[in-house]
Design an enzyme around this catalytic site. Structure first.
Site, PDB file in Angstrom:
ATOM      1  N   CYS A   1       0.817  -1.226   0.000  1.00 45.78           N
ATOM      2  CA  CYS A   1       0.000   0.000   0.000  1.00 45.78           C
ATOM      3  C   CYS A   1       0.850   1.276   0.000  1.00 45.78           C
ATOM      4  O   CYS A   1       0.360   2.346  -0.351  1.00 45.78           O
ATOM      5  CB  CYS A   1      -0.939   0.006   1.194  1.00 45.78           C
ATOM      6  SG  CYS A   1      -2.090  -1.352   1.120  1.00 45.78           S
TER       7      CYS A   1
ATOM      8  N   HIS B   1      -3.937   7.115   1.503  1.00 44.61           N
ATOM      9  CA  HIS B   1      -4.144   5.788   0.913  1.00 44.61           C
ATOM     10  C   HIS B   1      -5.574   5.315   1.213  1.00 44.61           C
ATOM     11  O   HIS B   1      -6.032   5.377   2.355  1.00 44.61           O
ATOM     12  CB  HIS B   1      -3.113   4.812   1.495  1.00 44.61           C
ATOM     13  CG  HIS B   1      -3.432   3.385   1.184  1.00 44.61           C
ATOM     14  ND1 HIS B   1      -3.581   2.926  -0.106  1.00 44.61           N
ATOM     15  CD2 HIS B   1      -3.661   2.321   1.998  1.00 44.61           C
ATOM     16  CE1 HIS B   1      -3.876   1.637  -0.067  1.00 44.61           C
ATOM     17  NE2 HIS B   1      -3.933   1.252   1.190  1.00 44.61           N
TER      18      HIS B   1
ATOM     19  N   ASN C   1      -9.973  -0.793  -2.031  1.00 46.43           N
ATOM     20  CA  ASN C   1      -8.533  -0.635  -1.822  1.00 46.43           C
ATOM     21  C   ASN C   1      -7.786  -1.219  -3.027  1.00 46.43           C
ATOM     22  O   ASN C   1      -7.808  -2.423  -3.241  1.00 46.43           O
ATOM     23  CB  ASN C   1      -8.149  -1.360  -0.525  1.00 46.43           C
ATOM     24  CG  ASN C   1      -6.677  -1.206  -0.175  1.00 46.43           C
ATOM     25  OD1 ASN C   1      -5.884  -0.690  -0.959  1.00 46.43           O
ATOM     26  ND2 ASN C   1      -6.313  -1.652   1.013  1.00 46.43           N
TER      27      ASN C   1
HETATM   28  O1  UT7 Z   1      -4.320  -1.201   2.800  1.00 49.99           O
HETATM   29  C1  UT7 Z   1      -3.754  -1.260   4.093  1.00 49.99           C
HETATM   30  C2  UT7 Z   1      -4.190  -2.435   4.787  1.00 49.99           C
HETATM   31  N1  UT7 Z   1      -5.544  -2.593   5.177  1.00 49.99           N
HETATM   32  C3  UT7 Z   1      -6.181  -1.772   6.041  1.00 49.99           C
HETATM   33  O2  UT7 Z   1      -5.787  -0.664   6.322  1.00 49.99           O
HETATM   34  C4  UT7 Z   1      -7.433  -2.320   6.688  1.00 49.99           C
HETATM   35  C5  UT7 Z   1      -7.458  -1.996   8.153  1.00 49.99           C
HETATM   36  N2  UT7 Z   1      -8.584  -2.629   8.897  1.00 49.99           N
HETATM   37  C6  UT7 Z   1      -9.870  -2.399   8.585  1.00 49.99           C
HETATM   38  O3  UT7 Z   1     -10.164  -1.654   7.653  1.00 49.99           O
HETATM   39  C7  UT7 Z   1     -10.945  -3.031   9.470  1.00 49.99           C
HETATM   40  O4  UT7 Z   1     -10.351  -3.621  10.573  1.00 49.99           O
HETATM   41  C8  UT7 Z   1     -11.813  -4.079   8.705  1.00 49.99           C
HETATM   42  C9  UT7 Z   1     -12.706  -3.387   7.680  1.00 49.99           C
HETATM   43  C10 UT7 Z   1     -10.908  -5.096   8.002  1.00 49.99           C
HETATM   44  C11 UT7 Z   1     -12.719  -4.835   9.674  1.00 49.99           C
HETATM   45  O5  UT7 Z   1     -13.503  -3.925  10.436  1.00 49.99           O
HETATM   46  P1  UT7 Z   1     -13.692  -4.159  12.012  1.00 49.99           P
HETATM   47  O6  UT7 Z   1     -14.610  -3.115  12.492  1.00 49.99           O
HETATM   48  O7  UT7 Z   1     -12.301  -4.206  12.603  1.00 49.99           O
HETATM   49  O8  UT7 Z   1     -14.440  -5.541  12.058  1.00 49.99           O
HETATM   50  P2  UT7 Z   1     -14.024  -6.910  12.787  1.00 49.99           P
HETATM   51  O9  UT7 Z   1     -12.814  -7.504  12.149  1.00 49.99           O
HETATM   52  O10 UT7 Z   1     -13.966  -6.655  14.252  1.00 49.99           O
HETATM   53  O11 UT7 Z   1     -15.241  -7.831  12.476  1.00 49.99           O
HETATM   54  C12 UT7 Z   1     -16.484  -7.626  13.104  1.00 49.99           C
HETATM   55  C13 UT7 Z   1     -17.442  -8.744  12.726  1.00 49.99           C
HETATM   56  C14 UT7 Z   1     -16.899 -10.148  12.943  1.00 49.99           C
HETATM   57  O12 UT7 Z   1     -17.974 -10.926  13.449  1.00 49.99           O
HETATM   58  P3  UT7 Z   1     -18.050 -11.298  15.018  1.00 49.99           P
HETATM   59  O13 UT7 Z   1     -16.807 -12.094  15.268  1.00 49.99           O
HETATM   60  O14 UT7 Z   1     -18.072  -9.979  15.740  1.00 49.99           O
HETATM   61  O15 UT7 Z   1     -19.325 -12.064  15.082  1.00 49.99           O
HETATM   62  C15 UT7 Z   1     -16.572 -10.620  11.553  1.00 49.99           C
HETATM   63  O16 UT7 Z   1     -16.700 -12.011  11.404  1.00 49.99           O
HETATM   64  O17 UT7 Z   1     -17.769  -8.650  11.340  1.00 49.99           O
HETATM   65  C16 UT7 Z   1     -17.620  -9.934  10.726  1.00 49.99           C
HETATM   66  N3  UT7 Z   1     -17.208  -9.744   9.332  1.00 49.99           N
HETATM   67  C17 UT7 Z   1     -18.079  -9.592   8.317  1.00 49.99           C
HETATM   68  N4  UT7 Z   1     -19.424  -9.610   8.286  1.00 49.99           N
HETATM   69  C18 UT7 Z   1     -20.008  -9.413   7.096  1.00 49.99           C
HETATM   70  C19 UT7 Z   1     -15.931  -9.635   8.847  1.00 49.99           C
HETATM   71  N5  UT7 Z   1     -15.997  -9.428   7.523  1.00 49.99           N
HETATM   72  C20 UT7 Z   1     -17.299  -9.378   7.168  1.00 49.99           C
HETATM   73  C21 UT7 Z   1     -17.980  -9.200   5.945  1.00 49.99           C
HETATM   74  N6  UT7 Z   1     -19.325  -9.201   5.958  1.00 49.99           N
HETATM   75  N7  UT7 Z   1     -17.328  -8.964   4.787  1.00 49.99           N
END
Ligand code: UT7
Length: 351
Positions: free
Chosen positions: A112, A278, A308
């Site tokens: 990235c 980014h 992204n």
């Molecule tokens: O390019 C540079 C690198 N990347 C980044 O900068 C990304 C940085 N991180 C993020 O953008 C965020 O952490 C994410 C978008 C990846 C995730 O958001 P979050 O608010 O941290 O969500 P989470 O990982 O805590 O997931 C919450 C819930 C989980 O369910 P439980 O365990 O709470 O029941 C996941 O299983 O959301 C669930 N989940 C989804 N649900 C529906 C994860 N992905 C999905 C999905 N659709 N696509």
């Protein structure tokens, strides 16, 4: 002598894939993706269309935009984490695609932060006096690492075949990552010019202790063989990410890097006209904007439309800002990025 961006271009594949389209493949929803990331749709490359192809589209228009021809380019820097081949890199393939002369091509892999690192390298090549015109490309084709190998036709509307429950379950395993990424390319031409316009200062960072928070473990030349069927089956060829850790690093380290380049240039953050961040997550973009106390109109974004695109987000965003008249002469623009490595940093550009 300063390094000036004299041309920009983008290369976007034609397939627009919405969140609703993805919800047909896995357990996800438009609401989850929008609320957590801000993404509404992204572009997917055609099967067989690689990052060199997309990069070539962007590069051709950047060269034309600069009023140049491919024969005028003295060096290429190609940033991608999704090259056409493990070897050689995309540089020589782009040389052939564009009909460039026998010039050096550099392949870099800072994910990235690839475009940001490319700016530093281009600046150093130009400042050395050995190169007069450098083409910098950031391009990605992420879709080949996504697990729905049999569902492409359904996804792009060329088949009505329904996804099986087994496919859906498999696709859902990587939904936290796959929904975030899109394909695309951006390119800029940089030339050495006299005057106040141009790049700098640039401040880059690496912290390898964070290498594990965003990595792809399934292809490794520490193992024999370097990839197995079992690893592909287990989804280990899809990047793994500790989303929350990357998120925290991004909203902390990008503002620090922006403050660093402002201090190096004896500017206040409030003096900046545009901050180009980014495009990984709209919540990260808003977090960085608020941490720096900048108004939202100085921090444009297009993650809604492209997701992204890794090394391509900054050159695509810069190109669109120029096209919309948001980049005007005399402005102070800062680019900032953070990604796998961890690599991060910021670059000031006086337009
Ligand atoms: O390019 C540079 C690198 N990347 C980044 O900068 C990304 C940085 N991180 C993020 O953008 C965020 O952490 C994410 C978008 C990846 C995730 O958001 P979050 O608010 O941290 O969500 P989470 O990982 O805590 O997931 C919450 C819930 C989980 O369910 P439980 O365990 O709470 O029941 C996941 O299983 O959301 C669930 N989940 C989804 N649900 C529906 C994860 N992905 C999905 C999905 N659709 N696509």
């Amino acid at each position: 002598m300063r390094s000036v961006i004299t041309g920009t271009g983008i290369g976007l594949p034609r397939h627009v894939v919405t969140n609703q389209d993805l919800a047909r493949l896995m357990d996800t929803s438009d609401e989850w993706i929008r609320v957590r990331s801000g993404i509404q749709e992204r572009r997917y490359a055609e099967p067989g269309q690689g990052s060199t192809d997309l990069g070539a589209i962007a590069a051709r228009s950047a060269i034309a935009d600069a009023g140049l021809t491919p024969a005028d380019i003295d060096a290429v820097i190609f940033a991608t984490m999704t090259p056409d081949h493990l070897l050689p890199g995309n540089g020589p393939l782009l040389q052939v695609a564009l009909g460039l002369r026998d010039i050096p091509t550099f392949d870099i892999r800072q994910q990235c932060s690839g475009f940001l690192y490319g700016l530093e390298m281009a600046d150093l090549l130009l400042q050395s006096g050995r190169y007069g015109r450098v083409l910098l490309v950031g391009a990605e084709a992420h879709t080949p690492f996504m697990p729905w190998h049999l569902a492409w036709d359904t996804l792009i509307g060329q088949s009505t075949r329904e996804i099986t429950e087994a496919e859906r379950a498999e696709n859902t395993l990587s939904r936290d990552r796959t929904v975030l990424f899109g394909d695309g390319a951006g390119a800029v031409v940089l030339e050495a010019r006299d005057g106040a316009q141009g790049l700098g200062p640039i401040q880059l960072h690496t912290d390898g202790t964070g290498a594990g928070v965003l990595t792809m473990t399934g292809v490794s030349f520490k193992r024999r063989p370097f990839v197995t069927h079992a690893q592909i089956q287990a989804g280990e060829t899809i990047p793994v990410m500790s989303g929350k850790e990357v998120f925290k690093a991004a909203v902390t380290l990008m503002p620090q890097a922006v403050r660093e380049v402002c201090a190096m240039a004896s500017l206040e953050v409030a003096d900046l006209d545009l901050l180009l961040i980014h495009q990984a997550n709209l919540r990260i973009i808003e977090g960085v904007q608020k941490a720096l106390g900048l108004p939202a109109e100085k921090v444009p974004h297009n993650i809604e439309r492209y997701g992204n695109t890794t090394a391509a987000t900054l050159p695509i965003l810069f190109h669109e800002c120029r096209a919309q008249g948001l980049v005007r002469p005399g402005m102070k623009v800062v680019f900032t990025a953070l990604g796998s490595g961890l690599h991060w940093g910021a670059a000031l550009y006086r337009s």
